[in-house]
Motif scaffolding. Structure first.
Motif, short mmCIF file in Angstrom:
data_model
loop_
_atom_site.label_atom_id
_atom_site.label_comp_id
_atom_site.label_asym_id
_atom_site.label_seq_id
_atom_site.Cartn_x
_atom_site.Cartn_y
_atom_site.Cartn_z
N GLY A 1 70.57 3.37 23.90
CA GLY A 1 72.01 3.45 24.17
C GLY A 1 72.69 4.24 23.08
O GLY A 1 72.03 4.88 22.24
N ALA A 2 74.02 4.20 23.09
CA ALA A 2 74.76 5.00 22.11
C ALA A 2 74.70 4.40 20.71
O ALA A 2 74.74 5.12 19.72
CB ALA A 2 76.21 5.14 22.55
N THR A 3 74.58 3.09 20.61
CA THR A 3 74.49 2.47 19.27
C THR A 3 73.25 3.01 18.55
O THR A 3 73.33 3.43 17.39
CB THR A 3 74.41 0.93 19.39
OG1 THR A 3 75.60 0.47 20.04
CG2 THR A 3 74.28 0.27 18.03
N HIS B 1 75.65 3.35 30.58
CA HIS B 1 76.42 2.28 31.23
C HIS B 1 77.94 2.48 31.22
O HIS B 1 78.67 1.70 31.81
CB HIS B 1 76.04 0.90 30.66
CG HIS B 1 76.59 0.57 29.31
ND1 HIS B 1 77.77 -0.11 29.16
CD2 HIS B 1 76.13 0.80 28.06
CE1 HIS B 1 78.00 -0.30 27.86
NE2 HIS B 1 77.02 0.26 27.18
N LYS B 2 78.42 3.54 30.56
CA LYS B 2 79.85 3.84 30.63
C LYS B 2 80.11 4.89 31.72
O LYS B 2 81.24 5.30 31.92
CB LYS B 2 80.35 4.37 29.27
CG LYS B 2 80.06 3.46 28.08
CD LYS B 2 81.14 2.45 27.84
CE LYS B 2 80.77 1.43 26.77
NZ LYS B 2 80.77 1.93 25.40
N MET C 1 84.37 11.14 16.84
CA MET C 1 84.17 10.80 18.24
C MET C 1 84.94 11.71 19.18
O MET C 1 85.99 12.25 18.83
CB MET C 1 84.50 9.33 18.50
CG MET C 1 85.96 8.98 18.46
SD MET C 1 86.23 7.19 18.23
CE MET C 1 85.10 6.43 19.39
N THR D 1 80.29 9.06 24.03
CA THR D 1 80.02 8.01 25.01
C THR D 1 81.10 7.86 26.07
O THR D 1 80.80 7.72 27.25
CB THR D 1 79.84 6.67 24.26
OG1 THR D 1 78.81 6.85 23.31
CG2 THR D 1 79.49 5.56 25.19
N GLN D 2 82.36 7.88 25.66
CA GLN D 2 83.44 7.65 26.63
C GLN D 2 83.80 8.91 27.41
O GLN D 2 84.39 8.83 28.49
CB GLN D 2 84.70 7.14 25.90
CG GLN D 2 84.56 5.76 25.31
CD GLN D 2 84.63 4.64 26.34
OE1 GLN D 2 85.11 4.81 27.46
NE2 GLN D 2 84.13 3.46 25.97
N ASP E 1 80.20 11.18 18.86
CA ASP E 1 79.90 10.09 19.77
C ASP E 1 80.74 10.37 21.01
O ASP E 1 81.96 10.16 21.02
CB ASP E 1 80.28 8.75 19.12
CG ASP E 1 80.03 7.56 20.04
OD1 ASP E 1 79.88 7.78 21.26
OD2 ASP E 1 79.98 6.42 19.54
N ASN F 1 87.34 4.79 22.48
CA ASN F 1 87.10 3.75 23.47
C ASN F 1 88.24 2.74 23.58
O ASN F 1 88.31 2.00 24.54
CB ASN F 1 85.78 3.03 23.18
CG ASN F 1 85.65 2.63 21.74
OD1 ASN F 1 85.76 3.45 20.83
ND2 ASN F 1 85.42 1.35 21.51
N ASP G 1 73.74 6.71 17.66
CA ASP G 1 74.60 6.87 16.47
C ASP G 1 73.81 6.57 15.19
O ASP G 1 73.91 7.28 14.20
CB ASP G 1 75.82 5.93 16.56
CG ASP G 1 76.84 6.39 17.60
OD1 ASP G 1 76.80 7.57 18.00
OD2 ASP G 1 77.67 5.56 18.02
N THR H 1 75.59 7.28 26.44
CA THR H 1 75.02 6.06 27.01
C THR H 1 75.29 6.05 28.51
O THR H 1 76.31 6.56 28.98
CB THR H 1 75.56 4.78 26.34
OG1 THR H 1 74.68 3.70 26.65
CG2 THR H 1 76.96 4.42 26.79
N HIS I 1 83.70 4.14 16.68
CA HIS I 1 83.08 2.91 17.18
C HIS I 1 82.31 2.26 16.02
O HIS I 1 81.85 2.95 15.11
CB HIS I 1 82.12 3.28 18.31
CG HIS I 1 81.58 2.12 19.07
ND1 HIS I 1 80.47 1.42 18.67
CD2 HIS I 1 82.00 1.52 20.22
CE1 HIS I 1 80.22 0.45 19.54
NE2 HIS I 1 81.13 0.49 20.48
C1 LIG Z 1 80.17 1.68 24.32
C2 LIG Z 1 80.22 2.58 23.16
C3 LIG Z 1 79.16 2.64 22.24
C4 LIG Z 1 77.98 1.71 22.32
O1 LIG Z 1 77.12 2.09 23.34
P1 LIG Z 1 75.89 1.18 23.74
O2 LIG Z 1 75.10 2.01 24.69
O3 LIG Z 1 76.48 -0.03 24.39
O4 LIG Z 1 75.13 0.87 22.51
C5 LIG Z 1 79.25 3.54 21.21
N1 LIG Z 1 80.31 4.35 21.08
C6 LIG Z 1 81.35 4.32 21.94
C7 LIG Z 1 82.49 5.25 21.74
C8 LIG Z 1 81.33 3.44 23.01
O5 LIG Z 1 82.37 3.41 23.84
#
Ligand SMILES: *Cc1c(COP(=O)(O)O)cnc(C)c1O
Length: 382
Positions: free
Chosen positions: A66-68, A197-198, A143, A174-175, A172, A147, A71, A195, A96
């Motif tokens: 995932g994104a964690t 799941h977003k 980022m 992710t969003q 990052d 988020n 990162d 990631t 994040h």
């Molecule tokens: C949700 C999110 C993460 C974490 O992502 P995971 O896949 O849940 O580990 C990291 N950065 C941002 C900006 C996020 O919104």
């Protein structure tokens, strides 16, 4: 209404994943039979789908949990690999926790970290970024889309500054991924966290984009093992997750404009109705340069936790899911110059590809009387 925390898996994504749990359960690293080959081919296809969404080469995609994890790999990987070049990292106050806590970890190991402040919209000052870069700076991590408050920072300009100064740039994203067009080549992004799941994919799968040329970014691996993912991330690949992630990227590529129009329409409808019925309400983040699906608002004089409790039928949050797990106030809102006015009275609403007008109208119709009750005044009727 909490789609910045996670999203529903799209039925097309689920459909693509299902065969890889039971019939096609091979290990993508098994190269002596068809089960392994089939899994390997599915991973190759997904890697291409992810790469295409962001303008990368498939060989530049490292799958992670995932994104964690992405990162962590980006920050720790660069800090270790470039230790002889420097020990200074620049990031922002509103990242994040996956970035901020990793930066804190590196500080404990002796690295030096600059946390850039943000303005009232949640944006960093580009001159301040330039002034913060020194001979010892090896990485800037900023980022793409926030988020909590939804702000899209000026990533192209930030990347350009880093590029000119020979500093690696990580974002990052992710969003923002799947919501706005992103091209790592033309935008000069060196490392990017994603990631699934977003963006209507499954939880527990993501990726780090790692630039392979101009410049080739080196990373110190953080997971020892069988040498999967070019040795950068060992561990048996999560084949169904990867297939779902690839499909989620493909659907986002095809439907990005429709998704954007829909989410923005739903988000704006929600905001208009709230503004019409809730006095003394203000928007957090940038008014236009923001994620199409995010609405973060401060309702003056109203305790956000009490509001959420009285709206128990609606899934809302006061901040990010990760920050909400602790009782500490949001570090993102705290970083805003007007923190005193918005902390404690802010809620975040996030719509999705699947959000309907009826849902928006229902939520808006519940918020106004709940706010009026908490304020001890009569509700405004639309
Ligand atoms: C949700 C999110 C993460 C974490 O992502 P995971 O896949 O849940 O580990 C990291 N950065 C941002 C900006 C996020 O919104």
């Amino acid at each position: 209404m909490d789609n910045n925390a996670t999203t529903r898996v799209d039925p097309r994504v689920l459909g693509a994943m299902l065969p890889y749990f039971s019939e096609q359960y091979g290990n993508a690293a098994s190269n002596s039979h068809t089960f392994g080959w089939t899994a390997g081919d599915a991973v190759d296809k997904a890697r291409t789908q992810v790469a295409e969404l962001i303008g990368a080469d498939p060989s530049e995609i490292i799958f992670t949990s995932g994104a964690t994890e992405a990162d962590n790999l980006a920050l720790k990987g660069v800090a270790e690999a470039y230790a002889e070049k420097g020990n200074h990292i620049i990031t922002t106050a509103i990242e994040h926790k996956a970035v901020l806590d990793t930066a804190k970890h590196l500080e404990r190991e002796g690295k030096s970290v600059t946390y850039l402040p943000v303005d009232q919209y949640g944006m960093i000052d580009l001159q301040q970024l330039k002034d913060s870069i020194t001979e010892r700076t090896i990485l800037v991590s900023a980022m793409y889309g926030n988020n909590e408050i939804g702000t899209l920072d000026n990533i192209d300009e930030i990347a350009e500054i880093c590029h000119e100064r020979g500093v690696i740039f990580h974002t990052d994203a992710t969003q923002a991924i799947g919501k706005i067009p992103i091209n790592v080549k033309t935008q000069k992004i060196d490392l990017m966290s994603l990631t699934a799941h977003k963006m209507y994919g499954p939880k527990g799968i993501g990726a780090l984009y790692v630039r392979r040329k101009e410049p080739r970014v080196r990373l110190a691996l953080q997971m020892d093992g069988g040498g999967h993912e070019h040795g950068m991330r060992s561990g048996t690949l999560n084949v169904p997750g990867i297939v779902g992630f690839g499909e989620a990227c493909q659907v986002c590529s095809q439907e990005m404009e429709r998704d954007r129009a829909h989410t923005q329409g739903m988000r704006d409808r929600l905001w208009e109705q709230i503004q019409a019925t809730v006095p003394d309400v203000s928007l957090n983040g940038h008014p236009t340069q923001r994620l199409s699906n995010n609405l973060s608002i401060a309702i003056r004089g109203v305790d956000a936790d009490a509001l959420l409790a009285s709206l128990s039928g609606v899934a809302l949050s006061t901040g990010s899911a990760c920050t909400s797990a602790s009782v500490a106030p949001s570090h993102v809102l705290l970083a805003l110059p007007n923190a005193a006015q918005v902390i404690g009275s802010s809620i975040r609403l996030g719509v999705s590809r699947f959000t309907t007008k009826a849902e928006v109208d229902q939520v808006a119709s519940l918020i106004a009387p709940a706010v009026a009750r908490l304020r001890g005044v009569a509700a405004v009727t639309p």
